[in-house]
Design a protein around this motif. Structure first.
Motif, short mmCIF file in Angstrom:
data_model
loop_
_atom_site.label_atom_id
_atom_site.label_comp_id
_atom_site.label_asym_id
_atom_site.label_seq_id
_atom_site.Cartn_x
_atom_site.Cartn_y
_atom_site.Cartn_z
N SER A 51 0.87 -1.17 0.00
CA SER A 51 0.00 0.00 0.00
C SER A 51 0.90 1.22 0.00
N ALA A 52 0.90 1.98 -1.09
CA ALA A 52 1.80 3.11 -1.24
C ALA A 52 1.16 4.13 -2.17
N THR A 53 1.76 5.33 -2.23
CA THR A 53 1.25 6.36 -3.12
C THR A 53 1.59 6.00 -4.57
N VAL A 54 0.88 6.63 -5.49
CA VAL A 54 1.09 6.35 -6.90
C VAL A 54 2.52 6.67 -7.34
N PRO A 55 3.10 7.83 -6.96
CA PRO A 55 4.50 8.08 -7.37
C PRO A 55 5.47 7.01 -6.87
N GLU A 56 5.24 6.49 -5.66
CA GLU A 56 6.13 5.45 -5.13
C GLU A 56 6.02 4.17 -5.94
N VAL A 57 4.79 3.80 -6.28
CA VAL A 57 4.61 2.58 -7.07
C VAL A 57 5.20 2.76 -8.47
N LEU A 58 4.99 3.93 -9.08
CA LEU A 58 5.55 4.18 -10.41
C LEU A 58 7.07 4.14 -10.39
N GLU A 59 7.67 4.64 -9.32
CA GLU A 59 9.13 4.60 -9.22
C GLU A 59 9.61 3.16 -9.16
N ALA A 60 8.89 2.34 -8.41
CA ALA A 60 9.28 0.93 -8.31
C ALA A 60 9.07 0.18 -9.61
N LEU A 61 8.06 0.60 -10.39
CA LEU A 61 7.76 -0.09 -11.64
C LEU A 61 8.60 0.41 -12.81
N SER A 62 9.37 1.48 -12.61
CA SER A 62 10.16 2.02 -13.71
C SER A 62 11.15 0.98 -14.20
N PRO A 63 11.43 0.96 -15.52
CA PRO A 63 12.30 -0.10 -16.09
C PRO A 63 13.75 0.07 -15.69
#
Length: 323
Positions: A17-29
């Motif tokens: 459970s995290a904010t959208v920017p945190e999840v997007l950072e983790a999903l970055s290639p």
């Protein structure tokens, strides 16, 4: 729990459970660094072929020198030395060529993959990209700084842990796999709760064909992806929503190749489930394959059309924004 990007990159199953920017950072290639190879111990026999090759070429030179210095009446000895000279020359050349090829192969293995990166399997890349694309598109409409609940499973759809009980049908053996690999929950700025999920269903059929010479096993794989988008709302803001199922069916718009599986409308919830072919893509590349991110967007807009219609019936003239 806080999101750890490095852990997210390494694991194949993750729930956070995290904010959208945190999840997007983790999903970055960000490719995972490959482990550095351990240094090979020096071996005195490491260049044995090359040393033997050089030795044979030196022997060839010596034999040739002796051959030139022989008197003309030593024809038999000259013939023997000539044959030995040719054999040592040929053997030395073969050993040097073999040593060079082995060295080139070793250097190629040390330099692959480029930059010491580990290449991500295609299904992992598509799943990460689909989740990242959906979050990027909906980020502006999601509640600011509010966490989203994400469950992402990057293991193979045919992982043994996802296999149902094998069942034999005559000469064929069938195995079914169920892979609920994505769940996303969040809240839009207007208070609507979003739930997105994707479940892959895969079937593998094996047929054994026996001939007098050999036995062949033929495998056939087929699969579909079930994508569900659900919106939960406050009933007082959408009066008469439960009676709008017929209107909801007319409001559903889907991309080509996507089939409607189920539509549910209740007083506080609308839910849409569709079927896609297993070979979908997260973003449009091949026009012959289903664009999964566009499918999510069209499903959400279809459901919001129903919500908009129900709210406008309760409060004439009031318009609602949609994501």
């Amino acid at each position: 729990m806080p999101l750890e990007p490095e852990a997210f990159q390494k694991t194949r199953r993750y729930q956070v459970s995290a904010t959208v920017p945190e999840v997007l950072e983790a999903l970055s290639p960000k490719p995972r660094p490959a482990p550095e190879p351990e240094p090979e111990p020096e071996s005195p026999r490491k260049n044995t072929p090359a040393r033997f090759g050089v030795g044979l070429l030196v022997a060839t030179a010596g034999l040739f020198l002796v051959l030139r210095l022989l008197p003309p009446d030593q024809e038999g000895l000259a013939s023997l030395l000539g044959s030995l000279c040719l054999l040592s020359l040929f053997g030395g050349g073969i050993l040097l060529i073999a040593s060079w090829m082995l060295r080139q192969e070793a250097e190629a293995q040390r330099s692959w993959p480029p930059g010491d990166w580990v290449v991500e399997p295609p299904h992992e890349a598509q799943r990460r990209q689909l989740l990242a694309t959906v979050l990027q598109r909906f980020q502006v409409d999601l509640m600011a700084d509010a966490p989203v609940d994400v469950t992402l499973d990057l293991t193979l759809p045919v992982d043994p842990a996802k296999r149902a009980q094998p069942r034999t049908q005559g000469p064929a053996t069938r195995e079914d796999f169920v892979d609920p690999w994505l769940s996303l929950q969040g809240r839009f700025a207007d208070g609507t709760q979003l739930h997105l999920s994707v479940v892959d269903q895969v079937r593998v059929v094996e047929r054994m064909k026996t001939t007098p010479l050999k036995t062949r096993i033929r495998r056939k794989r087929s699969g579909v992806s079930l994508m569900t988008v659900a919106l939960r709302v406050k009933p007082e803001r959408h009066p008469g929503l439960a009676a709008m199922e017929d209107h909801a069916r007319g409001a559903v718009k889907l991309p080509p190749g996507v089939r409607l599986k189920r539509l549910r409308v209740a007083e506080d919830r609308v839910e849409l489930r569709v079927l896609m072919n297993e070979d979908w893509v997260a973003r449009p590349r091949d026009p012959r394959k289903t664009d999964a991110s566009r499918t999510v967007t069209m499903m959400l807009l279809s459901l919001y059309q129903v919500l908009h219609h129900s709210s406008s019936q309760g409060q004439p003239g009031k318009m609602r924004s949609t994501p």
